[in-house]
Design a protein around this motif. Structure first.
Motif, PDB file in Angstrom:
ATOM      1  N   GLN A   3       0.683  -1.345  -0.030  1.00  0.00           N
ATOM      2  CA  GLN A   3       0.388   0.139   0.251  1.00  0.00           C
ATOM      3  C   GLN A   3       1.120   1.595  -0.120  1.00  0.00           C
ATOM      4  OE1 GLN A   3      -2.751  -0.702   3.617  1.00  0.00           O
ATOM      5  NE2 GLN A   3      -4.140  -1.315   1.715  1.00  0.00           N
ATOM      6  N   VAL A   5       1.369   5.587   0.480  1.00  0.00           N
ATOM      7  CA  VAL A   5       0.059   6.697   0.857  1.00  0.00           C
ATOM      8  C   VAL A   5       1.194   8.369   0.108  1.00  0.00           C
ATOM      9  CG1 VAL A   5      -0.512   8.004   2.133  1.00  0.00           C
ATOM     10  CG2 VAL A   5      -0.568   5.667   2.583  1.00  0.00           C
ATOM     11  N   TYR A  94       1.657  10.309  -8.795  1.00  0.00           N
ATOM     12  CA  TYR A  94       1.305   8.852  -8.322  1.00  0.00           C
ATOM     13  C   TYR A  94       2.975   8.145  -8.415  1.00  0.00           C
ATOM     14  CZ  TYR A  94      -3.670   9.332 -10.358  1.00  0.00           C
ATOM     15  OH  TYR A  94      -5.104   9.860 -10.127  1.00  0.00           O
ATOM     16  N   TRP A 113      -0.205   1.248  -7.004  1.00  0.00           N
ATOM     17  CA  TRP A 113      -0.022   2.454  -6.858  1.00  0.00           C
ATOM     18  C   TRP A 113      -1.133   3.613  -5.621  1.00  0.00           C
ATOM     19  CZ3 TRP A 113       1.340   4.744 -11.572  1.00  0.00           C
ATOM     20  CH2 TRP A 113       1.668   4.624 -12.461  1.00  0.00           C
ATOM     21  N   GLY A 114      -0.542   4.867  -5.618  1.00  0.00           N
ATOM     22  CA  GLY A 114      -1.198   5.318  -4.769  1.00  0.00           C
ATOM     23  C   GLY A 114      -2.037   6.191  -5.070  1.00  0.00           C
ATOM     24  N   GLN A 115      -2.951   7.288  -4.162  1.00  0.00           N
ATOM     25  CA  GLN A 115      -3.803   7.859  -4.778  1.00  0.00           C
ATOM     26  C   GLN A 115      -3.980   8.824  -5.616  1.00  0.00           C
ATOM     27  OE1 GLN A 115      -2.616   8.208  -1.863  1.00  0.00           O
ATOM     28  NE2 GLN A 115      -2.750  10.107  -1.347  1.00  0.00           N
ATOM     29  N   THR A 117      -0.920  12.491  -5.822  1.00  0.00           N
ATOM     30  CA  THR A 117      -1.063  13.851  -4.897  1.00  0.00           C
ATOM     31  C   THR A 117      -1.185  14.938  -5.571  1.00  0.00           C
ATOM     32  OG1 THR A 117      -0.080  14.967  -3.083  1.00  0.00           O
ATOM     33  CG2 THR A 117       1.187  13.936  -4.530  1.00  0.00           C
TER      34      THR A 117
END
Length: 123
Positions: A3, A5, A94, A113-115, A117
């Motif tokens: 995960q 972030v 990302y 993958w992150g969400q 920014t």
């Protein structure tokens, strides 16, 4: 399973700097190649920078000499230091991880993958 972030995005004037961070979960972070990608409105996601397990790095021509990717395996974190920012750097950034130790340039080769920014550079 990994995960990711991201953090550190924001609004900055042209010529300024930002540092993005990507914190990863999992015990095998050090063995993963990591990448940063970005996507501007109505454009495809594009490669920015990547780092492999040995900290070998690769950059897109558009950011070479201005951006630096690095990793801290003790903190399970990868960074993107961005300097001399330009309005065309505006995008959602990302972080991505490969299930492999060697970096790749295509987003299709990344498994996690992150969400994202948002980075906005004003002129």
């Amino acid at each position: 399973q990994v995960q990711l972030v991201e953090s550190g995005g924001g609004l900055v004037q042209a010529g300024g700097s930002l540092r993005l961070s990507c914190a990863a979960s999992g015990r095998t972070f050090s063995s993963h190649a990591m990448g940063w990608f970005r996507q501007a409105p109505e454009k495809e996601r594009e490669f920015v920078a990547a780092i492999d397990w040995s900290s070998d790095t690769y950059y897109a021509d558009s950011v070479k000499g201005r951006f630096t990717i690095s990793r801290d395996n003790a903190k399970n974190t990868v960074y993107l230091q961005m300097s001399s920012l330009k309005p065309e750097d505006t995008a959602v950034y990302y972080c991505a991880a490969r299930g492999d130790s060697w970096y790749a340039l295509s987003p299709r080769n990344y498994d996690y993958w992150g969400q994202g920014t948002q980075v906005t550079v004003s002129s």
